[in-house]
Design an enzyme around this catalytic site. Structure first.
Site, PDB file in Angstrom:
ATOM      1  N   GLU A 199       0.831  -1.216   0.000  1.00 26.34           N
ATOM      2  CA  GLU A 199       0.000   0.000   0.000  1.00 26.34           C
ATOM      3  C   GLU A 199       0.859   1.258   0.000  1.00 26.34           C
ATOM      4  OE1 GLU A 199      -3.150  -0.076  -0.471  1.00 26.34           O
ATOM      5  OE2 GLU A 199      -3.280  -2.256  -0.353  1.00 26.34           O
ATOM      6  N   HIS A 202       2.080   2.294  -3.417  1.00 24.22           N
ATOM      7  CA  HIS A 202       1.197   3.134  -4.236  1.00 24.22           C
ATOM      8  C   HIS A 202       1.469   4.611  -3.970  1.00 24.22           C
ATOM      9  CE1 HIS A 202      -1.047  -0.085  -5.986  1.00 24.22           C
ATOM     10  NE2 HIS A 202      -1.530  -0.522  -4.838  1.00 24.22           N
ATOM     11  N   GLU A 279      -0.467  -2.329  -9.544  1.00 24.23           N
ATOM     12  CA  GLU A 279      -0.481  -3.393  -8.539  1.00 24.23           C
ATOM     13  C   GLU A 279       0.811  -4.208  -8.584  1.00 24.23           C
ATOM     14  OE1 GLU A 279      -2.715  -3.977  -6.086  1.00 24.23           O
ATOM     15  OE2 GLU A 279      -3.511  -2.046  -6.761  1.00 24.23           O
ATOM     16  N   ASP A 283       3.701  -4.372  -5.615  1.00 26.04           N
ATOM     17  CA  ASP A 283       4.237  -5.645  -5.114  1.00 26.04           C
ATOM     18  C   ASP A 283       5.761  -5.628  -5.148  1.00 26.04           C
ATOM     19  OD1 ASP A 283       1.722  -6.722  -4.625  1.00 26.04           O
ATOM     20  OD2 ASP A 283       1.637  -7.830  -6.518  1.00 26.04           O
TER      21      ASP A 283
END
Length: 344
Positions: A199, A202, A279, A283
């Site tokens: 998170e 991001h 995404e 990761d």
């Protein structure tokens, strides 16, 4: 519904000259109609489908309360914004789309600020994360990447569902992290840190900012396109309206559903691809922070939430903003090997 709005408005001594008032009444009727038609499916999804798989924790009383509160908030927030938008379209001339765009920008920033801080607490209880190893580790993780964390919360998501989640919100140097209480029961502290590493990726990679900018560009393009079609007579005559008498709200709805919809499909697909790339990048960022348990944490969450493990590649590319677990695990394995080889 528009004719019904006119009939009901007449009882309040409103005429067709009171278009903005009638449009707000139409918005109310349309919201109630949508809730009524969607209610059976919502009940089935919550009390049968979710219950069948062991997720539902919502009581009938809480379900009704949530519906009432949601409708009230929709009217309280949506009606003034709609009225202001219609006023802008009707009164600011050919460049109305610039003012409408500015309105949506202000509305978006305002909602990003007040929704997690004031609206979400209406539905859920936010408690500070207790002192302990987890809180200390999260604060250390945030500090290591200069994330301006100010508060850590636990949200009582378990009162409605056993699904788990975590999210961040806040502007500038006032960032907050929220963990669902269900998440803390499903994974270990190290796995929570790995998930938060994703998170935080991001944020660090500016995905949130990019998504916000793209959304604003989308609004701007949509309003500009609406301006180009505003005087397209056959669009309205095909639905029984004259250009000189078609209500602004109706013309906007017809544009969005029939003119803009095909282009929206293309744009949505491109945004889905961008989100999928983000995404994978998040990761990789978590792994780059030295997190060793992201794979096991995501696997546990997918098992607990019955998430999509593996889907047809083309289907998932078009429909899934988050890649299926198998694709993510494969990409993470490649990244871990790359990091391991680089460190030798």
């Amino acid at each position: 519904l528009w004719k019904l709005s006119i009939d009901l408005g007449a009882k309040l001594s409103w005429t067709e000259a009171d278009e903005i008032k009638l449009s707000c009444l139409f918005f109310v009727l349309m919201t109630f109609a949508g809730e009524a038609t969607g209610l059976p499916l919502s009940i089935y999804s919550t009390f049968f489908l979710e219950k069948k798989h062991g997720f539902n924790k919502t009581t009938p009383q809480l379900f009704v309360k949530d519906k009432i509160q949601s409708i009230i908030l929709t009217f309280a927030i949506g009606s003034p914004v709609l009225a202001l938008l219609l006023y802008i379209v009707k009164s600011t001339g050919k460049l109305f789309y610039l003012y409408a765009w500015a309105l949506m920008f202000v509305f978006s920033v305002t909602m990003m600020t007040i929704y997690p801080a004031f609206i979400m607490p209406i539905f859920n209880k936010f408690d500070p994360l207790p002192e302990g190893d987890l809180k200390t580790s999260i604060e250390a993780l945030a500090s290591s990447i200069n994330y301006p964390l100010t508060k850590l919360f636990i949200i009582d998501g378990s009162k409605r569902s056993s699904h788990s989640n975590a999210f961040m919100f806040g502007f500038g140097k006032n960032k907050r992290i929220v963990l669902f209480d269900t998440l803390m029961k499903q994974v270990t502290n190290d796995e929570i840190l790995s998930i938060l590493g994703h998170e935080l990726g991001h944020w660090a990679l500016s995905h949130t900012l990019v998504n916000f900018i793209v959304t604003q560009l989308y609004f701007g393009a949509a309003f500009f396109g609406y301006g180009l079609c505003l005087n397209t007579n056959y669009l309205y005559s095909a639905f029984g309206f004259d250009r000189d008498s078609v209500p602004t709200l109706i013309s906007l709805i017809l544009f969005m559903f029939y003119f803009w919809a095909p282009l929206d499909k293309v744009i949505s697909f491109l945004l889905t691809i961008n989100t999928r790339m983000a995404e994978f990048a998040a990761d990789r960022y978590s792994i780059g922070l030295g997190m060793k348990t992201l794979q096991s944490g995501l696997t546990k969450i997918h098992i607990e939430n019955l998430g999509s493990m593996k889907s047809d590649k083309w289907y998932s590319t078009y429909h899934y903003s988050h890649p299926p677990l198998a694709e993510r695990l494969e990409a993470m394995a490649v990244e871990e090997k790359r990091v391991a080889g680089k460190s030798k």
